[in-house]
Scaffold this motif. Sequence first.
Motif, mmCIF file in Angstrom:
data_model
loop_
_atom_site.group_PDB
_atom_site.id
_atom_site.type_symbol
_atom_site.label_atom_id
_atom_site.label_comp_id
_atom_site.label_asym_id
_atom_site.label_seq_id
_atom_site.Cartn_x
_atom_site.Cartn_y
_atom_site.Cartn_z
ATOM 1 N N GLY A 164 42.364 28.265 29.541
ATOM 2 C CA GLY A 164 41.668 28.736 30.827
ATOM 3 C C GLY A 164 40.775 27.614 31.059
ATOM 4 N N VAL A 180 42.608 32.614 31.754
ATOM 5 C CA VAL A 180 41.472 33.108 32.345
ATOM 6 C C VAL A 180 40.580 32.072 32.557
ATOM 7 C CG1 VAL A 180 41.604 34.996 30.301
ATOM 8 C CG2 VAL A 180 40.357 32.769 29.696
ATOM 9 N N ALA A 217 36.249 31.486 32.346
ATOM 10 C CA ALA A 217 35.004 32.512 31.712
ATOM 11 C C ALA A 217 34.004 31.622 31.785
ATOM 12 C CB ALA A 217 35.616 33.171 30.348
ATOM 13 N N SER A 260 44.346 39.402 28.169
ATOM 14 C CA SER A 260 44.981 38.479 29.125
ATOM 15 C C SER A 260 46.137 37.533 28.625
ATOM 16 C CB SER A 260 43.929 37.794 30.041
ATOM 17 O OG SER A 260 43.169 38.759 30.680
ATOM 18 N N TYR A 261 45.474 36.974 27.195
ATOM 19 C CA TYR A 261 46.574 36.115 26.491
ATOM 20 C C TYR A 261 47.766 36.900 26.212
ATOM 21 C CZ TYR A 261 42.771 32.383 26.166
ATOM 22 O OH TYR A 261 41.916 31.627 26.375
ATOM 23 N N THR A 283 39.002 41.320 26.857
ATOM 24 C CA THR A 283 39.474 41.088 28.036
ATOM 25 C C THR A 283 40.355 39.781 27.957
ATOM 26 O OG1 THR A 283 39.504 40.949 30.501
ATOM 27 C CG2 THR A 283 37.567 40.295 29.321
ATOM 28 N N ILE A 284 39.827 38.954 27.281
ATOM 29 C CA ILE A 284 40.391 37.507 27.219
ATOM 30 C C ILE A 284 41.554 37.657 26.410
ATOM 31 C CG2 ILE A 284 40.345 35.289 26.144
ATOM 32 C CD1 ILE A 284 37.131 35.192 27.320
ATOM 33 N N ILE A 302 39.004 30.041 24.584
ATOM 34 C CA ILE A 302 39.589 29.107 25.697
ATOM 35 C C ILE A 302 40.285 28.053 24.994
ATOM 36 C CG2 ILE A 302 39.306 27.741 27.490
ATOM 37 C CD1 ILE A 302 37.578 29.980 28.461
ATOM 38 N N GLY A 326 47.404 30.301 25.723
ATOM 39 C CA GLY A 326 46.584 31.786 25.260
ATOM 40 C C GLY A 326 47.365 32.564 24.653
ATOM 41 N N THR A 352 42.567 35.932 35.152
ATOM 42 C CA THR A 352 41.579 36.975 34.906
ATOM 43 C C THR A 352 40.335 36.080 34.957
ATOM 44 O OG1 THR A 352 41.566 37.004 32.575
ATOM 45 C CG2 THR A 352 43.073 38.689 33.884
ATOM 46 N N CYS A 392 33.565 32.639 23.979
ATOM 47 C CA CYS A 392 34.608 32.275 25.034
ATOM 48 C C CYS A 392 35.102 31.043 24.980
ATOM 49 C CB CYS A 392 33.862 32.538 26.478
ATOM 50 S SG CYS A 392 33.561 34.266 26.793
#
Length: 478
Positions: free
Chosen positions: A412, A389, A391, A382-383, A378-379, A401, A444, A366, A397
């Motif tokens: 990510g 990700v 980002a 996703s995890y 959203t992160i 990450i 993640g 993502t 962020c």
Amino acid sequence: MKVCIIVEGCYPYAAGGVSSWIHGLIQSFPKVEFVILTIISTRDQSGKFIYRLPENVTEVHELYLQDVDWNRNRKGRRKHRLKAAEYQALRSLILNQKVDWETLFALFQEGNISLDKLLMGEDFLYIVREYYDLQYSQLNFSDFLWTMRSVYLPLMFGLKMKIPKADLYHCVATGYAGVLGSMGKSLCGGRLLISEHGIYTREREEELLRAEWVKGAYKNIWIEQFRKMSNLAYERGDLITSLYEHARELQIDLGCPVEKTMVTPNGVEVEHLQELPGKTEEDEGKFNIGAILRVTPIKDVKTMIQAFSFAKEREPGLKLWIMGPCDEDQEYARECYEQVEALELTDVVFTGRINIREYLGRMDVTILTSISEGQPLTILESYAAHVPVIATDVGNCSGLIYGEKDDYGPGGILTHIMNVEEIAQAMVDMARNEPMRRQMGESGYRRVMSGYRIQHMRETYRRIYRDFAESCGLSWEE
């Protein structure tokens, strides 16, 4: 306990991370009565909810920042000149001095005041002229006066708002919401909780510096207005939360007393994002990049599309899925569609609103190319699905990450804002290195399980709400 949630520009009218957070919070405490006080632009939006309100929401009150003074012609309205104390309170506000908020609250709540007559009247004119002579005498005064009227009208609509009585005023931002919460605490009693998902003052400052509708010195006037409203919230709030440590440090830098601050990370329902449907026949031979977002300028979808076009020249199998509502800023969405057409891209899909469970399992990675964020859900989502990700380095962020309190490894790739080459390269690297991509997805997943589950967030706010209830002498029911 009765909680008044005060929000600006999101719940229950618009999708997004903050709205989802509010909805989940209310659902987490079914025995708590919630009242929604929501700030929107105009009456045209009234009642157009996209969320089905939980049963424990008993009232919804709306404040329109772009409205008209409906009662300005009412007979018997008190004519103004302001009393001496009222004049000095308004002067303290406009001249950026120590603001006498209590007198202002009383003036707009108790006085039968016409905003039209006040803003067009002599008192406002004299105060603005004094401010102009002190700091902005190089500008055209007529333009300056009309700008000041436009700056103060939304705030005055807020100050006239009749606040519902509650035991706790929970503002999901400072700004106008913080003013309403502070006024509720002052006039109705109760406590004041501020939960900042992004740092409101900094976000408004960033928007204003990029804005084309306001020029030069007038940007400073608007920025100062947002600062003074946030300062009020920090001053009157009993507890000020943020999503991550650096945001808490920014709050302190902006004047929030350190003893009031607390970090309360976001959380996602990991179980809801397990055993997702996987790839379909449509996905055969495709490397799916998913962007779960609102198609708005702050998400910088245009940079994402441009980077995708560069990456696809090197990796033809790439496919970009832009998943989320396109109706919040229809002009910007149209520009994004036109950009896809101009670049002759065939593998870009705009899905509109989706059920994330139906799509997330199909994604290889993502992506988020925002120019401003807090701690993006959203992160975390996703995890929870083991998806890595890409980002931009905004908000938290970097912490999500790379980790802040763990050594799980990167979840990510982090890029700079609006850096098309870096973002394109990240897409290519993810597509070409499956072992790295899978390791990032697992890192993640471990990160979200250790500190960002919805259960962690609920427990934090259970303690906060319980403590506020007890401080008000109220019983707390689970």
